[in-house]
Design an enzyme around this catalytic site. Structure first.
Site, PDB file in Angstrom:
ATOM      1  N   GLU A 174      -9.152  40.152  25.470  1.00 49.73           N
ATOM      2  CA  GLU A 174      -7.889  40.028  26.193  1.00 49.73           C
ATOM      3  C   GLU A 174      -6.711  40.257  25.245  1.00 49.73           C
ATOM      4  O   GLU A 174      -5.702  40.857  25.608  1.00 49.73           O
ATOM      5  CB  GLU A 174      -7.820  38.628  26.818  1.00 49.73           C
ATOM      6  CG  GLU A 174      -6.883  38.505  27.976  1.00 49.73           C
ATOM      7  CD  GLU A 174      -7.129  37.214  28.782  1.00 49.73           C
ATOM      8  OE1 GLU A 174      -8.278  36.963  29.177  1.00 49.73           O
ATOM      9  OE2 GLU A 174      -6.176  36.485  29.008  1.00 49.73           O
ATOM     10  N   GLU A 203      -6.442  43.861  24.599  1.00 53.72           N
ATOM     11  CA  GLU A 203      -5.840  44.482  25.783  1.00 53.72           C
ATOM     12  C   GLU A 203      -4.323  44.310  25.747  1.00 53.72           C
ATOM     13  O   GLU A 203      -3.567  45.247  26.041  1.00 53.72           O
ATOM     14  CB  GLU A 203      -6.423  43.831  27.048  1.00 53.72           C
ATOM     15  CG  GLU A 203      -5.919  44.463  28.334  1.00 53.72           C
ATOM     16  CD  GLU A 203      -6.413  43.729  29.580  1.00 53.72           C
ATOM     17  OE1 GLU A 203      -7.267  42.813  29.456  1.00 53.72           O
ATOM     18  OE2 GLU A 203      -5.937  44.060  30.679  1.00 53.72           O
ATOM     19  N   CYS A 259      -9.037  34.142  33.482  1.00 55.47           N
ATOM     20  CA  CYS A 259     -10.272  33.362  33.350  1.00 55.47           C
ATOM     21  C   CYS A 259     -10.414  32.292  34.417  1.00 55.47           C
ATOM     22  O   CYS A 259     -11.466  31.713  34.571  1.00 55.47           O
ATOM     23  CB  CYS A 259     -10.435  32.774  31.961  1.00 55.47           C
ATOM     24  SG  CYS A 259      -8.911  32.402  31.148  1.00 55.47           S
ATOM     25  N   SER A 312      -5.217  40.568  33.339  1.00 54.29           N
ATOM     26  CA  SER A 312      -6.084  41.125  32.311  1.00 54.29           C
ATOM     27  C   SER A 312      -7.384  41.564  32.971  1.00 54.29           C
ATOM     28  O   SER A 312      -7.916  40.880  33.842  1.00 54.29           O
ATOM     29  CB  SER A 312      -6.379  40.048  31.269  1.00 54.29           C
ATOM     30  OG  SER A 312      -7.519  40.420  30.524  1.00 54.29           O
ATOM     31  N   LYS A 326     -15.907  28.875  40.407  1.00 51.63           N
ATOM     32  CA  LYS A 326     -16.852  29.660  39.621  1.00 51.63           C
ATOM     33  C   LYS A 326     -18.054  30.060  40.474  1.00 51.63           C
ATOM     34  O   LYS A 326     -18.729  31.035  40.178  1.00 51.63           O
ATOM     35  CB  LYS A 326     -17.315  28.854  38.406  1.00 51.63           C
ATOM     36  CG  LYS A 326     -16.233  28.682  37.369  1.00 51.63           C
ATOM     37  CD  LYS A 326     -16.101  29.910  36.485  1.00 51.63           C
ATOM     38  CE  LYS A 326     -14.888  29.821  35.588  1.00 51.63           C
ATOM     39  NZ  LYS A 326     -14.537  31.133  35.009  1.00 51.63           N
ATOM     40  N   GLU A 335     -16.862  33.059  42.108  1.00 53.50           N
ATOM     41  CA  GLU A 335     -16.715  34.140  41.134  1.00 53.50           C
ATOM     42  C   GLU A 335     -18.051  34.810  40.826  1.00 53.50           C
ATOM     43  O   GLU A 335     -18.144  36.029  40.791  1.00 53.50           O
ATOM     44  CB  GLU A 335     -16.094  33.587  39.844  1.00 53.50           C
ATOM     45  CG  GLU A 335     -15.782  34.661  38.817  1.00 53.50           C
ATOM     46  CD  GLU A 335     -15.303  34.088  37.489  1.00 53.50           C
ATOM     47  OE1 GLU A 335     -15.781  33.011  37.089  1.00 53.50           O
ATOM     48  OE2 GLU A 335     -14.443  34.722  36.847  1.00 53.50           O
ATOM     49  N   GLU A 344     -18.369  42.507  42.313  1.00 50.88           N
ATOM     50  CA  GLU A 344     -18.057  43.240  41.077  1.00 50.88           C
ATOM     51  C   GLU A 344     -18.878  42.724  39.902  1.00 50.88           C
ATOM     52  O   GLU A 344     -18.926  43.361  38.856  1.00 50.88           O
ATOM     53  CB  GLU A 344     -16.573  43.076  40.697  1.00 50.88           C
ATOM     54  CG  GLU A 344     -15.564  43.508  41.735  1.00 50.88           C
ATOM     55  CD  GLU A 344     -15.220  42.374  42.701  1.00 50.88           C
ATOM     56  OE1 GLU A 344     -15.340  42.626  43.915  1.00 50.88           O
ATOM     57  OE2 GLU A 344     -14.891  41.271  42.263  1.00 50.88           O
ATOM     58  N   CYS A 392      -8.734  23.400  33.223  1.00 55.78           N
ATOM     59  CA  CYS A 392     -10.139  23.192  33.618  1.00 55.78           C
ATOM     60  C   CYS A 392     -10.573  21.730  33.558  1.00 55.78           C
ATOM     61  O   CYS A 392     -11.408  21.303  34.351  1.00 55.78           O
ATOM     62  CB  CYS A 392     -11.053  24.012  32.734  1.00 55.78           C
ATOM     63  SG  CYS A 392     -10.597  25.738  32.731  1.00 55.78           S
TER      64      CYS A 392
END
Ligand code: FMN
Ligand code: SF4
Lengths: 401, 639
Positions: free
Chosen positions: B308, B311, B335, B355, B394, B397, B402, B566
């Site tokens: 990241e 990037e 994230c 990102s 999560k 996710e 993807e 988190c």
């Protein structure tokens, strides 16, 4: 339902008044003068709760804010009331002039009439009336030449929920939210519409104010009783020859009222609508007054042919439907009380359980968040108490005890 | 965020906040009150509930939650105030004048018992078959008030269908007590607004837009509502049975990665106070349960920083040197899957700013089924990859289409901290008593930078530790004492920081030499970064960016969907309160400080993987294939 209005015997509200007079008189009165007359008049709110109007206005007047609001509560949702309708339709001048007096006193620039949805049909004539007032400088800027006294009124239609008549739920609804009562404190007088100091009064309260301004607080308080001054509009319905709207002085006995309206073989009178109390014959000598049988105006008469359990069931069904559902005692409590009535109907009850429900009713009266839940057990408790012979009929239900 | 006063309150639930005087010693700063005949002095504006708690007088509550604005709807906290006809809800009553309060009169006790009885009468379901057995506020209240029978009956039949359409959140409205904590969470705390009360009276219920299933509305899966639900009406979709099955299947190679936040909180599920890190005990427990290997998600957190960060450098280079107008800045972190979905729904036009780097969980998933599979010689199709996360999003996710870059589902299961604790208990293991074990190779232990990802501001702090060293060639410690970047820590809703690069730049590290020739173009630059946690705060930043305000000038912004980051995730032990979040964060920062390696680029395993596997370097072809992803414009309305 077209009920007759009996205005002939009206000594206070229906006494002589010319449109605009009270507003014109304001140019010679200070806010304190109005508050003083109100205080002397001992006027209490006509919407049901009976809060002293002078105190409410004084608190709003004293609140520090550039922006204040005045609301006329014309939601008239209590079953059996239709007196505000009569005032709005036939005496709009009393209501609107009263609002202008209120605005002058508390310092509001904007007023709302929260009009019951079902009264939509009167909207255009009320709007016309307001337009005439604007043309006559009874509304708008520098009203009646009083510099800096700007005030206008907007009429908003209600959403059809009974709880929206409760002042904080009304304000929520005006703000475009779900009609649910707010936590109090803060009271609307300090944080109301849009969080600004707000006075909410019943239609009839405003109408009374007009007469107090014209004839003085001293004159007003001569009518009625010491604690309930002036007169009251009663919306009478049910088993009688002459249902309709009556103006009577506070302190009138129930028996006197029954006489006037031509009620025969009366078994029960529900005073104060679904949220009021139900009295039996032995209590007909009680008086209609804040200190005795208080009411926002609804009087329902039931004769000997009526089944009191059915009457009660109707009321409880009303509350189960109309509770806004946010607080536990009211949301679930009313369902439980209705279930209790159904048990009584089918004889599937025990006294022990009915007693539990009565205790629950008392909890609802003190623990509910707003007046709806606090008053919804009134009819349950008073009917079971005052008509126990009829309801229990000496039996103890299928289970004996 | 931690200050409730600024919250926008939903319908009917405006908190009445009397501003407390800054200096309570001034006249009128305090009020004398009596509680149960004892005199106290409290700051003006204190609620009765606060006054009682302060003085160790217990008042039962249900709709009240420290994170949320006042509702005053359950009515359990009612008390008697002398002179008042009705009982008063202590949570909603600010003290502005001397009053006398009684908290336990016969009337009060009876009312509370009635309220509990009423709730129980409508509560369908049995405690022993409920996820919240032994951690349910309704159950606790029933016990506290000695409920030994159902005074007003008890529903015998289910009234609602369970909605388990979502990968993350299950709604079982039979157990709902209508406290509206979830509504207030979703509307105020997260500003998503999926849940709202509909209907009136006895028909009132919590519903979604048009009563759709949760999978078909704009739920971001953050699970914050679960964390605040007092009963079992909301819970995560439990996949632990599938994992047991995989463990018991000897043909399967079952591996697990553990994120830092569950490790800092799971002890709470075993009776420890908040703030005990269980990292190495957990490793042992997981091995004993039967996982074949245990990895540290922090390893891929370190990898995220490199990818990241690279990037970001590429974006900045393109924008500043190549004057490429297409480059989207500020770059947003990606994230937090709750945040990603929030952006996809509410600000899809800003997807280019996200990102493209995957979250640490998903990076790990892709590496396990490629690099690791090769290394240990196991067929990737036989690997079951599990992740212990503080997060319910999560779960969503890892099910995104993807996320199959390894050729398989990169991560098979996302487990919440709570599910993990349950599995450990089922295996008969008392976690705190476990000996400590290290993580398994080939990934080994990770850096402290990856560890602090768990707390709000952590990703940014980790990134800056690396960027500062990459660009200036100096040690982070030279600028920030002990490499602790304090302005990015703490629970302020939005944090902002400027880092001047100065005129002394260092050499470009080998790792990214192929991407930028030198750092001269960054001389004198000021790096502007911001941090937001809780999507309500994210919204504030996004609206500011839309207006072209201060945050649109930022280069890099960290967003976390959950309040506190988190450590306050929707999969964490219940309860989660501001106090508990603070302790968990402290545990994480303490562990970071105890580590030798505290910067992602110093992690030897990271260096190794760029030599052995991702040998074209960060943001290269292979890394793009495995470690980066793309997003989906979802919009506010789902057809
Ligand atoms: C459930 C409920 C319904 C109410 N409905 C009305 C109504 O329709 N009209 C009204 O004037 N007041 C109604 N009230 C009383 C108002 O809350 C408020 O007390 C009143 O408007 C104040 O005006 P007053 O002081 O002039 O009586 C209602 C109260 C409750 C609790
Ligand atoms: S008492 Fe009834 S109407 Fe009033 S807030 Fe409670 S649920 Fe709503």
């Amino acid at each position: 339902m077209k009920n007759k209005t009996n205005q002939s015997n009206g000594k206070v509200l229906f006494s002589q008044y010319n449109r605009g007079d009270a507003i014109k008189k304001l140019s010679g009165l200070s806010r304190e003068d109005v508050l003083y007359e109100l205080k002397v008049s001992k006027l209490k709110g006509r919407g049901g709760a009976g809060f002293p109007t002078s105190t409410k206005w004084m608190l709003t007047a004293a609140a520090v804010s550039q922006e204040k609001y005045l609301i006329c509560n014309a939601d008239e949702g209590e079953p059996g009331t239709f007196k505000d309708r009569v005032l709005l339709l036939e005496h709009s001048e009393l209501v609107f002039d009263g609002m202008v007096v209120g605005a002058y006193t508390i310092g509001a620039k904007k007023g709302f009439v929260y009009l019951r949805g079902e009264y939509e049909y009167m909207l255009s004539s009320l709007e016309d009336f307001l337009e005439t007032m604007r043309n006559d400088n009874l509304l708008g800027e520098s009203i009646c030449g009083i510099k800096g006294f700007d005030f206008d009124i907007e009429i908003r239609l209600g959403s059809g929920a009974y709880v929206c008549g409760e002042e904080t739920a009304l304000i929520e609804s005006l703000e475009g939210h779900r009609g649910e009562a707010r936590n109090r404190p803060p009271f609307p007088v300090s944080k109301g519409y849009k969080g600004k100091p707000t006075t909410v009064n019943n239609v009839e309260t405003f109408a009374s104010v007009v007469h107090i301004v014209m004839k003085g607080g001293e004159w007003f308080q001569k009518h009625g009783t010491d604690k309930s001054t002036g007169s009251k509009l009663f919306s009478v319905s049910g088993d009688c020859e002459r249902p309709g709207v009556y103006e009577l002085p506070w302190g009138t006995k129930i028996s006197e009222l029954l006489e006037i309206i031509g009620a025969k073989n009366t078994k029960a009178v529900q005073v104060g609508g679904a949220s009021g109390i139900c009295v039996n014959k032995s209590q007909f000598e009680r008086t209609l007054a804040y200190e005795d049988c208080s009411t926002g105006g609804s009087i329902m008469v039931f004769n000997e042919t009526r089944n009191m359990l059915h009457v009660l069931k109707n009321f409880m069904e009303f509350f189960v439907e109309e509770s806004c559902g946010q607080c536990t005692p009211c949301r679930i409590g009313n369902t439980k009380l209705l279930e209790g009535v159904e048990m009584l109907e089918s004889d599937e009850y025990t006294f022990a359980y009915i007693n539990k429900l009565k205790e629950l009713g008392k909890t609802m009266q003190i623990a509910s968040k707003c007046g709806l839940g606090q008053s919804s057990p009134n009819s349950f408790l008073s009917i079971l108490e005052n008509f126990k012979d009829e309801i229990f009929n000496g039996r103890g239900g299928k289970y004996g005890k | 965020m931690e200050n409730k006063n600024g919250l926008r309150a939903p319908v009917s639930q405006k908190p009445h906040v009397v501003p407390k005087p800054e200096d309570t010693s001034t006249i009128g700063g305090t009020v004398s009150i009596e509680i149960n005949d004892v005199k106290y002095s409290v700051p003006l504006g204190t609620t009765i509930l606060e006054a009682c708690r302060e003085n160790h007088i217990h008042i039962p509550t249900l709709c009240h939650h420290d994170d949320l604005c006042i509702a005053g709807v359950c009515r359990l906290c009612v008390v008697e105030v002398t002179g008042m006809r009705t009982l008063q809800a202590s949570c909603a009553y600010p003290i502005t004048a001397p009053i006398k309060i009684k908290t336990s009169t016969p009337m009060v006790r009876k009312a509370r018992r009635h309220i509990i009885d009423l709730m129980l009468s409508e509560h369908h379901g049995e405690c022993y078959s409920c996820v919240r057995n032994n951690n349910c506020e309704l159950q606790a209240l029933a016990k506290e008030y000695g409920v030994d029978c159902y005074n007003f009956g008890h529903v015998k039949e289910s009234q609602y269908e369970i909605d388990d359409s979502s990968y993350s959140v299950v709604r079982d409205m039979d157990k709902c007590v209508l406290c509206k904590r979830c509504v207030r969470t979703c509307i105020d705390l997260q500003e998503v607004g999926v849940l709202e009360a509909i209907n009136r009276g006895g028909e009132t219920m919590i519903s979604t837009f048009m009563d759709k299933q949760l999978a078909d509305v704009i739920c971001i899966n953050c699970g914050q509502c679960i964390n605040r639900c007092p009963t079992g009406a909301l819970h995560e979709k439990d996949t632990s049975d599938d994992i047991w099955k995989a463990i018991d299947d000897h043909a399967k190679h079952v591996v697990i990665q553990t994120a830092p936040s569950p490790r800092a909180a799971i002890g709470e599920e075993f009776g420890l106070g908040a703030g005990h890190s269980m990292t190495y005990e957990l490793n042992t427990a997981l091995k004993r349960i039967g996982f074949d290997a245990v990895f540290d998600t922090n390893f891929t957190a370190d990898l995220t920083i490199i990818e990241e960060g690279t990037e970001l450098i590429i974006r900045l280079y393109k924008a500043l040197i190549e004057k490429d107008k297409e480059v989207a800045l500020p770059q947003f972190t990606s994230c937090s899957p709750g945040w990603v979905k929030y952006l996809e729904h509410f600000y899809p036009e800003y997807i280019p700013n996200l990102s493209s780097a995957k979250s640490p969980q998903q990076m790990f998933g892709a590496l396990i089924k490629t690099f690791y599979a090769d290394k240990v010689g196991v067929d990737a199709k036989d690997i079951v990859s599990v992740a212990v996360m503080p997060c319910s999003a999560k779960k969503f996710e890892c099910n995104r289409p993807e996320m199959e870059d390894s050729g398989f589902k990169d991560v098979d299961y996302g487990l919440t901290t709570r599910e993990m604790a349950k599995m450990i208990k089922e295996a008969g293991i008392h976690l705190p008593e476990m000996p400590k074990t290290h993580f398994d190779s080939p990934f080994g232990d990770a850096s402290g930078a990856g560890l602090i990802f768990g707390a709000t501001g952590g990703v940014m702090e980790a990134a800056i530790r690396t960027v500062v060293e990459f660009v200036t060639g100096n040690k982070t410690e030279d600028i920030f004492e002990k490499a602790n970047i304090l302005p990015l820590r703490g629970f302020e809703g939005i944090k902002y920081m400027e880092i001047p690069i100065g005129n002394n730049v260092g050499p470009v590290p080998d790792l990214i030499k192929h991407l930028v020739p030198d750092w001269n173009w960054l001389k004198g630059a000021v790096l502007k970064v911001a941090v937001a946690h809780g999507t309500a705060n994210a919204k504030k930043i996004m609206e500011d960016i839309k207006r072209g305000g201060k945050f649109s000038e930022c280069h890099f912004i960290e967003f976390m969907a959950c309040p506190g980051g988190c450590i306050g995730g929707g999969g964490q032990p219940i309860p989660t309160t501001p106090e508990i979040r603070k302790k968990r964060a402290e545990a994480i920062y303490a562990e970071d400080e105890s580590l030798e390696i505290r910067k992602s680029h110093d992690n030897p395993s990271i260096k190794k993987i760029y030599q052995e596997f991702l040998n074209e370097g960060p943001c290269s072809h292979l890394s793009h294939k495995l470690l980066h992803t793309h997003y989906k414009k979802r919009g506010r309305y789902i057809a």
